[in-house]
Every structure is written in C-alpha cells, then in structure tokens.
Design a protein around this motif. Structure first.
Motif, PDB file in Angstrom:
ATOM      1  N   ALA A  88      -7.127  -1.612  -1.511  1.00  0.00           N
ATOM      2  CA  ALA A  88      -6.471  -0.804  -2.545  1.00  0.00           C
ATOM      3  C   ALA A  88      -5.532  -1.660  -3.389  1.00  0.00           C
ATOM      4  O   ALA A  88      -5.502  -1.548  -4.626  1.00  0.00           O
ATOM      5  CB  ALA A  88      -5.706   0.351  -1.902  1.00  0.00           C
ATOM      6  N   TYR A 109      -7.347   3.696  -3.937  1.00  0.00           N
ATOM      7  CA  TYR A 109      -7.679   3.973  -2.541  1.00  0.00           C
ATOM      8  C   TYR A 109      -9.136   4.390  -2.371  1.00  0.00           C
ATOM      9  O   TYR A 109      -9.754   4.067  -1.344  1.00  0.00           O
ATOM     10  CB  TYR A 109      -6.711   5.008  -1.963  1.00  0.00           C
ATOM     11  N   GLY A 141       0.773  -1.229   0.000  1.00  0.00           N
ATOM     12  CA  GLY A 141       0.000   0.000   0.000  1.00  0.00           C
ATOM     13  C   GLY A 141       0.802   1.275   0.000  1.00  0.00           C
ATOM     14  O   GLY A 141       0.225   2.371  -0.131  1.00  0.00           O
TER      15      GLY A 141
END
Length: 290
Positions: free
Chosen positions: A179, A214, A94
């Motif tokens: 995400a 996101y 991430g």
C-alpha cells in the motif's frame, strides 16, 4: 431538516429564510461553476507556497526545490515540534490518518469539507497514509493539485476539527508495504486529481487514493456507495439540486466515502482506532497502539 424548519416559521421568517436560501444557492453555484475547488482558502498549507511557484506545491518537483533551496523550507513552531516528536514515537508505516479539513469554495464562502463530511455522516473529510522516511513520518494523500507528500507535522496544520489514526490489525499488516509502495508510485507519477469522483483508476480523489492504495495490496477497505444513498443525503436538498444542474456529479453514481461506524472506510473492522482527538492543537496522549 431545513425543509421542516421552513414550514414551521412565520411568513416574515420564511421570507428572510428564502432570501438567505437564495444567497446560499448562489454561493454554491459559483463554487460548482468554478470547477469544485479552485479557491480552497481554508487550507493553511496552500498558503505556504510563494505565488511564483507553478505546479503541485507538495509534489516531487517542489520537494526537490526545497532540498535545493529554490523554495523556502516551512518554519516550525512548538505545536509542530510536538506533533513531529509524537509521530516519530507512535506512527507506523501504513497508518491511515483522518482529519476534518477546512477546504472552502467560492472565495471561502462555502465550507466544502464540512458539508461533504456531514452528507456522508462522518466526522472527517480527508484521509492520507503514513510512511516513515528516514525516521520522519510523512503523509501521502491527493488534492486538487495532485498527489502530495507532507511531513506529518505540516499535514496536521490543515486540521480544522477532529483528527484520528487507524491502523491495520495484525492480520492485515502484510498489506502495508504494498500500500505504501502504491502511494510512492502514485506520487512520483503525479496521477491527476479526480474532480468527477469517478471510480476509474486513471485519476483519484483523496478518499479513493487511500482505498486504491490498500486495494492494490489486496485489502478492500470499503465498497463504494451511491451518492443518493449517503446517510445524510436528504438533509442537503440545495446542494443536491445545484450539483445536479451545475456539475457532472450524478446522485446515482457511486463513490468511496470515509463514513462512520456503519459505512465507508471508517467502518472496516480490520482498522483499529489507535488515536482520536477533537482537535490537533497538541497531541493529547500517547497511542495505546497494538
């Protein structure tokens, strides 16, 4: 800024400036008419694929071809080994990676990455999202050829300026898995690249890819901003004029940008800066990450 310099120069300098300006306009017109990116001569990784290969050189088909040795693997070197070791030790799922690239248009004459970043008041022109796969950090992003997955040590080869890493803070870590899942799904489906910089969700440009990943997880990184409201929009009158006349991009349309401390993805307070360096020759230091 260019207009002010033009007024203050003597006649001979103004004529010379005018000729130079016309040449720059011609170069940019060629770039825009060539579909905004057909000749990205500045990216090293674009030159690492045999001319015989058709399709996305960093997409799923190419990944399979490298595993089957139908495409050559990318040779390593000491800086790449250093970045690989650094990434394995410090990067997490991430993380958002930022770089100044060197994508060029019109046979390499027009520095697209530099101009687009400067117009947005940013030190960076491109973003991607890190995922750890079998212990190796890879970067998901999108490019004119479509969504890509590159080992981090290869992704840094296209850095032509500053590099940085930001990480969602502790409260935002719950958005990371979804995400990254979005990145993998977009990569597998090979969602087309968006040359028009639209806000539709049927195709993405690079900064939008990071934003959409996101947002799909529930975290809004930034809001789109009108192109004619970009911090340094007024500094590039020639680029603006040619874009209006030779492309489908409109000054009043909105787009996602990397931006700076005030606007764009970079300004999001939920993203913690954990690494920044002026170049990517070698990792400068270990991350002091949260």
């Amino acid at each position: 800024m260019e207009a002010v310099a033009f007024v203050k120069q003597p006649a001979r300098a103004r004529r010379r400036f005018s000729r130079t300006g016309r040449r720059q306009q011609w170069v940019l017109a060629c770039a825009l008419l060539s579909q905004a990116g057909c000749s990205s001569t500045g990216d090293l990784t674009s030159q690492m694929v045999p001319h015989s290969w058709r399709g996305n050189p960093w997409g799923p088909d190419a990944e399979t071809a490298r595993h089957c040795r139908r495409l050559p693997t990318i040779p390593s070197n000491p800086p790449m080994c250093a970045w690989d070791a650094w990434g394995r030790a410090n990067l997490r799922d991430g993380d958002i990676v930022f770089r100044m690239g060197d994508a060029r248009l019109a046979f390499g004459l027009y520095p697209f990455s530099k101009i687009s970043a400067e117009m947005a008041g940013s030190r960076y022109s491109h973003t991607g999202i890190v995922a750890l796969e079998n212990g190796e950090p890879v970067v998901y992003d999108t490019y004119k050829s479509g969504p890509r997955k590159q080992p981090f040590s290869i992704w840094v080869l296209d850095v032509a300026g500053a590099i940085a890493v930001k990480r969602p803070d502790a409260d935002s870590q719950r958005f990371v898995n979804d995400a990254v899942a979005f990145c993998r799904d977009t990569y597998q489906r090979q969602v087309p690249f968006d040359k028009r910089l639209s806000l539709d969700d049927d195709r993405f440009y690079c900064i939008e890819f990071t934003e959409r990943a996101y947002r799909s997880a529930g975290l809004v990184l930034s809001e789109p901003i009108r192109i004619d409201h970009l911090p340094c929009y007024q500094h590039f009158p020639k680029a603006v004029w040619l874009a209006r006349h030779f492309s489908s991009i409109r000054p009043d349309q909105s787009a996602f940008v990397i931006g700076n401390d005030s606007v764009g993805i970079w300004s999001n307070p939920a993203l913690l800066l954990i690494y920044e360096a002026p170049d990517a020759r070698l990792p400068y230091a270990k991350l002091s990450a949260p």
